[in-house]
Scaffold this motif. Sequence first.
Motif, short mmCIF file in Angstrom:
data_model
loop_
_atom_site.label_atom_id
_atom_site.label_comp_id
_atom_site.label_asym_id
_atom_site.label_seq_id
_atom_site.Cartn_x
_atom_site.Cartn_y
_atom_site.Cartn_z
N ALA A 14 0.96 1.21 -6.53
CA ALA A 14 0.86 0.96 -5.34
C ALA A 14 -0.34 0.48 -4.50
O ALA A 14 -0.21 -0.67 -3.74
CB ALA A 14 1.56 2.14 -4.36
N PRO A 15 -1.61 0.97 -4.99
CA PRO A 15 -2.84 0.16 -4.41
C PRO A 15 -2.89 -1.34 -4.67
O PRO A 15 -3.85 -1.95 -4.05
CB PRO A 15 -3.93 1.17 -4.99
CG PRO A 15 -3.36 2.43 -5.23
CD PRO A 15 -1.99 2.11 -5.72
N ASP A 16 -2.31 -1.75 -5.66
CA ASP A 16 -2.57 -3.19 -6.05
C ASP A 16 -1.96 -4.14 -5.08
O ASP A 16 -2.45 -5.34 -5.11
CB ASP A 16 -1.76 -3.44 -7.65
CG ASP A 16 -2.39 -2.65 -8.60
OD1 ASP A 16 -3.44 -2.15 -8.56
OD2 ASP A 16 -1.71 -2.48 -9.80
N ASP A 17 -0.81 -3.76 -4.51
CA ASP A 17 -0.40 -4.93 -3.44
C ASP A 17 0.04 -4.10 -2.00
O ASP A 17 1.09 -4.11 -1.52
CB ASP A 17 0.99 -5.55 -3.98
CG ASP A 17 0.78 -6.72 -4.97
OD1 ASP A 17 -0.15 -7.25 -4.51
OD2 ASP A 17 1.41 -6.33 -6.13
N GLN A 18 -1.06 -3.54 -1.54
CA GLN A 18 -0.91 -2.77 -0.23
C GLN A 18 0.18 -1.67 -0.28
O GLN A 18 1.11 -1.49 0.63
CB GLN A 18 -0.74 -3.60 1.11
CG GLN A 18 -2.03 -4.64 1.10
CD GLN A 18 -1.84 -5.36 2.43
OE1 GLN A 18 -0.83 -5.75 2.54
NE2 GLN A 18 -2.88 -5.48 3.12
N GLY A 19 0.62 -1.15 -1.40
CA GLY A 19 1.55 -0.05 -1.55
C GLY A 19 3.03 -0.63 -2.12
O GLY A 19 3.85 -0.05 -2.55
N TRP A 20 3.08 -1.98 -2.10
CA TRP A 20 4.28 -2.58 -2.40
C TRP A 20 4.27 -2.57 -4.04
O TRP A 20 3.41 -3.00 -4.78
CB TRP A 20 4.48 -4.05 -1.98
CG TRP A 20 4.50 -4.12 -0.50
CD1 TRP A 20 3.55 -4.24 0.33
CD2 TRP A 20 5.97 -3.54 0.24
NE1 TRP A 20 4.12 -4.01 1.68
CE2 TRP A 20 5.50 -3.71 1.63
CE3 TRP A 20 7.00 -3.29 -0.01
CZ2 TRP A 20 6.33 -3.41 2.80
CZ3 TRP A 20 7.89 -3.10 0.96
CH2 TRP A 20 7.41 -2.99 2.21
N ILE A 21 5.43 -2.29 -4.56
CA ILE A 21 5.59 -1.94 -6.17
C ILE A 21 6.64 -2.82 -6.55
O ILE A 21 6.85 -2.98 -7.80
CB ILE A 21 5.67 -0.58 -6.27
CG1 ILE A 21 6.93 0.06 -5.95
CG2 ILE A 21 4.45 0.35 -5.99
CD1 ILE A 21 7.28 1.52 -6.27
N LEU A 22 7.54 -3.40 -5.70
CA LEU A 22 8.55 -4.43 -6.20
C LEU A 22 8.61 -5.34 -5.21
O LEU A 22 8.72 -5.03 -3.99
CB LEU A 22 9.63 -3.54 -6.38
CG LEU A 22 10.93 -4.22 -7.16
CD1 LEU A 22 11.69 -3.21 -8.11
CD2 LEU A 22 11.93 -4.91 -6.22
#
Length: 123
Positions: A14-22
């Motif tokens: 999640a931390p890679d894209d402000q929590g967005w995983i998909l």
Amino acid sequence: MNSGVYVGNASKDAPDDQGWILGHFKAPDDRRHSGDVEIKWGIHPRGDQRPAWVTGEERTALLILISGRFRMHFRGHSVVLENQGDYVVWGRGVDHSWTAEEDSVVMTVRWPSIPGYKAPDRP
């Protein structure tokens, strides 16, 4: 080996894209890329707040409380999610914001996945 399967951990990814995983923001060759839906695993410490209201929303969203106590703000009223599994759904054009009243974990699903929108980075 590329079996067309991605195995991960929401808390770690999640931390890679402000929590967005998909969603659309993942690389096209990533199994987590989708133009249909976005999924977020949000980990929020007590007192965490969205830095600005979302206005002009073009998607429908579902937010589910996994743990904690989480308040969703809408123009003119708010909703408190306090029991695991409590959820709220809102549609296009609904302005919103949020506050974590306790350490909270929430999962958000938005559709469709629309390029061009990104929340401001946190300081």
